[in-house]
Design a protein around this motif. Sequence first.
Motif, PDB file in Angstrom:
ATOM      1  N   LEU A  53      90.381  65.140  27.094  1.00 59.73           N
ATOM      2  CA  LEU A  53      91.118  66.145  27.855  1.00 59.73           C
ATOM      3  C   LEU A  53      90.583  66.273  29.276  1.00 59.73           C
ATOM      4  O   LEU A  53      91.341  66.514  30.218  1.00 59.73           O
ATOM      5  CB  LEU A  53      91.056  67.501  27.140  1.00 59.73           C
ATOM      6  N   ALA A  54      89.271  66.112  29.438  1.00 52.86           N
ATOM      7  CA  ALA A  54      88.688  66.189  30.786  1.00 52.86           C
ATOM      8  C   ALA A  54      89.238  65.073  31.663  1.00 52.86           C
ATOM      9  O   ALA A  54      89.527  65.279  32.851  1.00 52.86           O
ATOM     10  CB  ALA A  54      87.164  66.104  30.709  1.00 52.86           C
ATOM     11  N   ALA A  55      89.411  63.876  31.071  1.00 54.21           N
ATOM     12  CA  ALA A  55      89.954  62.746  31.819  1.00 54.21           C
ATOM     13  C   ALA A  55      91.430  62.950  32.131  1.00 54.21           C
ATOM     14  O   ALA A  55      91.909  62.558  33.202  1.00 54.21           O
ATOM     15  CB  ALA A  55      89.754  61.453  31.034  1.00 54.21           C
ATOM     16  N   ALA A  56      92.154  63.580  31.197  1.00 55.70           N
ATOM     17  CA  ALA A  56      93.598  63.745  31.377  1.00 55.70           C
ATOM     18  C   ALA A  56      93.952  64.932  32.268  1.00 55.70           C
ATOM     19  O   ALA A  56      94.846  64.848  33.104  1.00 55.70           O
ATOM     20  CB  ALA A  56      94.265  63.916  30.009  1.00 55.70           C
ATOM     21  N   LEU A  57      93.226  66.050  32.099  1.00 59.97           N
ATOM     22  CA  LEU A  57      93.588  67.281  32.798  1.00 59.97           C
ATOM     23  C   LEU A  57      92.862  67.474  34.124  1.00 59.97           C
ATOM     24  O   LEU A  57      93.323  68.213  34.989  1.00 59.97           O
ATOM     25  CB  LEU A  57      93.312  68.495  31.891  1.00 59.97           C
ATOM     26  N   ARG A  58      91.696  66.837  34.264  1.00 58.50           N
ATOM     27  CA  ARG A  58      90.883  66.977  35.477  1.00 58.50           C
ATOM     28  C   ARG A  58      90.629  68.434  35.864  1.00 58.50           C
ATOM     29  O   ARG A  58      90.979  68.862  36.972  1.00 58.50           O
ATOM     30  CB  ARG A  58      91.563  66.265  36.650  1.00 58.50           C
ATOM     31  N   PRO A  59      90.038  69.211  34.968  1.00 60.83           N
ATOM     32  CA  PRO A  59      89.731  70.605  35.325  1.00 60.83           C
ATOM     33  C   PRO A  59      88.612  70.664  36.349  1.00 60.83           C
ATOM     34  O   PRO A  59      87.879  69.682  36.546  1.00 60.83           O
ATOM     35  CB  PRO A  59      89.279  71.194  33.982  1.00 60.83           C
ATOM     36  N   ASP A  60      88.474  71.811  36.988  1.00 61.85           N
ATOM     37  CA  ASP A  60      87.338  72.003  37.895  1.00 61.85           C
ATOM     38  C   ASP A  60      86.045  72.110  37.098  1.00 61.85           C
ATOM     39  O   ASP A  60      85.005  71.589  37.499  1.00 61.85           O
ATOM     40  CB  ASP A  60      87.521  73.285  38.719  1.00 61.85           C
ATOM     41  N   VAL A  61      86.117  72.818  35.959  1.00 62.52           N
ATOM     42  CA  VAL A  61      84.923  73.096  35.152  1.00 62.52           C
ATOM     43  C   VAL A  61      85.227  72.863  33.677  1.00 62.52           C
ATOM     44  O   VAL A  61      86.292  73.244  33.189  1.00 62.52           O
ATOM     45  CB  VAL A  61      84.441  74.550  35.346  1.00 62.52           C
ATOM     46  N   VAL A  62      84.280  72.241  32.986  1.00 59.61           N
ATOM     47  CA  VAL A  62      84.340  72.141  31.529  1.00 59.61           C
ATOM     48  C   VAL A  62      83.272  73.076  30.975  1.00 59.61           C
ATOM     49  O   VAL A  62      82.088  72.914  31.284  1.00 59.61           O
ATOM     50  CB  VAL A  62      84.083  70.701  31.041  1.00 59.61           C
ATOM     51  N   LEU A  63      83.681  74.049  30.198  1.00 64.15           N
ATOM     52  CA  LEU A  63      82.754  74.988  29.561  1.00 64.15           C
ATOM     53  C   LEU A  63      82.391  74.402  28.207  1.00 64.15           C
ATOM     54  O   LEU A  63      83.227  74.333  27.302  1.00 64.15           O
ATOM     55  CB  LEU A  63      83.414  76.357  29.419  1.00 64.15           C
ATOM     56  N   MET A  64      81.160  73.960  28.061  1.00 67.68           N
ATOM     57  CA  MET A  64      80.765  73.106  26.942  1.00 67.68           C
ATOM     58  C   MET A  64      79.724  73.742  26.017  1.00 67.68           C
ATOM     59  O   MET A  64      78.660  74.173  26.463  1.00 67.68           O
ATOM     60  CB  MET A  64      80.187  71.798  27.513  1.00 67.68           C
ATOM     61  N   ASP A  65      80.041  73.789  24.725  1.00 65.96           N
ATOM     62  CA  ASP A  65      79.043  74.172  23.730  1.00 65.96           C
ATOM     63  C   ASP A  65      78.218  72.932  23.412  1.00 65.96           C
ATOM     64  O   ASP A  65      78.707  71.801  23.546  1.00 65.96           O
ATOM     65  CB  ASP A  65      79.739  74.692  22.467  1.00 65.96           C
ATOM     66  N   LEU A  66      76.971  73.094  22.987  1.00 61.16           N
ATOM     67  CA  LEU A  66      76.131  71.944  22.671  1.00 61.16           C
ATOM     68  C   LEU A  66      76.248  71.514  21.216  1.00 61.16           C
ATOM     69  O   LEU A  66      76.284  70.342  20.898  1.00 61.16           O
ATOM     70  CB  LEU A  66      74.659  72.236  23.001  1.00 61.16           C
ATOM     71  N   GLU A  67      76.283  72.493  20.306  1.00 63.39           N
ATOM     72  CA  GLU A  67      76.383  72.206  18.883  1.00 63.39           C
ATOM     73  C   GLU A  67      77.853  72.118  18.505  1.00 63.39           C
ATOM     74  O   GLU A  67      78.556  73.124  18.461  1.00 63.39           O
ATOM     75  CB  GLU A  67      75.684  73.302  18.070  1.00 63.39           C
ATOM     76  N   LEU A  68      78.318  70.893  18.208  1.00 66.51           N
ATOM     77  CA  LEU A  68      79.744  70.691  17.961  1.00 66.51           C
ATOM     78  C   LEU A  68      80.040  70.118  16.581  1.00 66.51           C
ATOM     79  O   LEU A  68      81.084  69.514  16.367  1.00 66.51           O
ATOM     80  CB  LEU A  68      80.330  69.771  19.038  1.00 66.51           C
ATOM     81  N   GLY A  69      79.145  70.306  15.637  1.00 63.31           N
ATOM     82  CA  GLY A  69      79.403  69.819  14.285  1.00 63.31           C
ATOM     83  C   GLY A  69      79.393  68.302  14.230  1.00 63.31           C
ATOM     84  O   GLY A  69      78.533  67.633  14.796  1.00 63.31           O
ATOM     85  N   SER A  70      80.411  67.716  13.588  1.00 58.72           N
ATOM     86  CA  SER A  70      80.474  66.267  13.448  1.00 58.72           C
ATOM     87  C   SER A  70      80.898  65.624  14.762  1.00 58.72           C
ATOM     88  O   SER A  70      81.454  66.274  15.646  1.00 58.72           O
ATOM     89  CB  SER A  70      81.473  65.896  12.345  1.00 58.72           C
ATOM     90  N   GLY A  71      80.631  64.324  14.867  1.00 58.49           N
ATOM     91  CA  GLY A  71      80.973  63.622  16.100  1.00 58.49           C
ATOM     92  C   GLY A  71      79.887  63.773  17.146  1.00 58.49           C
ATOM     93  O   GLY A  71      78.768  64.193  16.852  1.00 58.49           O
ATOM     94  N   ILE A  72      80.209  63.446  18.384  1.00 63.23           N
ATOM     95  CA  ILE A  72      79.215  63.529  19.456  1.00 63.23           C
ATOM     96  C   ILE A  72      78.913  64.990  19.777  1.00 63.23           C
ATOM     97  O   ILE A  72      79.770  65.859  19.615  1.00 63.23           O
ATOM     98  CB  ILE A  72      79.691  62.793  20.721  1.00 63.23           C
ATOM     99  N   ASP A  73      77.692  65.253  20.217  1.00 63.28           N
ATOM    100  CA  ASP A  73      77.329  66.622  20.563  1.00 63.28           C
ATOM    101  C   ASP A  73      77.685  66.920  22.013  1.00 63.28           C
ATOM    102  O   ASP A  73      78.212  66.071  22.737  1.00 63.28           O
ATOM    103  CB  ASP A  73      75.840  66.880  20.299  1.00 63.28           C
ATOM    104  N   GLY A  74      77.396  68.148  22.437  1.00 60.10           N
ATOM    105  CA  GLY A  74      77.749  68.565  23.781  1.00 60.10           C
ATOM    106  C   GLY A  74      77.028  67.799  24.869  1.00 60.10           C
ATOM    107  O   GLY A  74      77.570  67.606  25.964  1.00 60.10           O
ATOM    108  N   VAL A  75      75.815  67.344  24.578  1.00 63.91           N
ATOM    109  CA  VAL A  75      75.057  66.576  25.572  1.00 63.91           C
ATOM    110  C   VAL A  75      75.735  65.243  25.837  1.00 63.91           C
ATOM    111  O   VAL A  75      75.936  64.840  26.985  1.00 63.91           O
ATOM    112  CB  VAL A  75      73.604  66.364  25.112  1.00 63.91           C
ATOM    113  N   GLU A  76      76.100  64.531  24.766  1.00 67.15           N
ATOM    114  CA  GLU A  76      76.758  63.237  24.936  1.00 67.15           C
ATOM    115  C   GLU A  76      78.134  63.405  25.574  1.00 67.15           C
ATOM    116  O   GLU A  76      78.541  62.595  26.417  1.00 67.15           O
ATOM    117  CB  GLU A  76      76.885  62.530  23.579  1.00 67.15           C
TER     118      GLU A  76
END
Length: 225
Positions: A53-76
Motif C-alpha cells: 500500500l505504501a508503494a501504491a498510495l505514496r502517503p506522506d507518513v506510514v504509522l507502523m506497529d512493530l509487532e505484527l503477528g505472522s509475516g514480516i515485522d514492523g522493522v522489516e
Amino acid sequence: MSPSAAGSAHTPVSVLLCEDHAVVRAGLLALLGSAHGIEVIGEAGDGEEAVALAAALRPDVVLMDLELGSGIDGVEATRRITRADTPGAPDAPGVPHVLVLTTYDTDADIARAIEAGAAGHLLKAEPPEELFAAIRAAAEGRSTLAASVAHRVLPQMRSPRPTLTDRELKILGRLARGLSIREIARALSTSEATVKTQLERIYDKLGVASRTAAVSVAREHRLLP
C-alpha cells in the motif's frame, strides 16, 4: 504529495496506518479522524500489505506497529518501505516517512527500527496531541522520539553496542526465561547443534562465557523485553 507540501493550509498530511489488531486499528482511525490536517488514506493489517500500500498510495507518513503477528515485522516493513531499491517501492520522489507507534519501549527494537529507516518512535500511551505532532514532524522529514526513551536510546546508538540478529535475540530471550537448549531448539524448530552454535556467537558478541553472564549483559543493554 511531496513532504514539503504536507501539512499546508490546504493539503492534509496523508497517512497509511499499519496495525494488526482490528480493535486498536479502529481506535487509531477514529483518533486520527479527529485531527486537523491529517487524513488516513489507507490501512494495513500486516507488514506485507503495508509495503504494498505504501508503494501504491505514496502517503506522506506510514504509522507502523512493530509487532505484527505472522509475516514480516514492523522493522522489516519499515526497511522495505524506506529503501529506494525495493521492487515496486519508492524509486522516485515521495518516499514515505515511517513513524513507529508501539506499546513497548525495548531499546533493541527501537534502535532496529531507526536503523531500518524509521523517522521516529512513539509509545501508544502518549497523549493524542503528541501523536499528531509527531505525524506532522515526520511528514516534514523531522525525527521524533518519545522523551521516555530518547535519553536511553540515542547515547547507545552513538556508541558501540552489541548487535544481535533477530534469531539470536529470540534465543537469548528464551535463555533468559530459563529454557534448556533442547527446549529452545524445539521452540524454534531447529536442531540443538544449531542452537549451541548460535549461543557461542551470542557469547562472543556479548563478551561473556556463560548463559548467566549473557542474560545479565543483555539486560544491561536492554536487549530483552
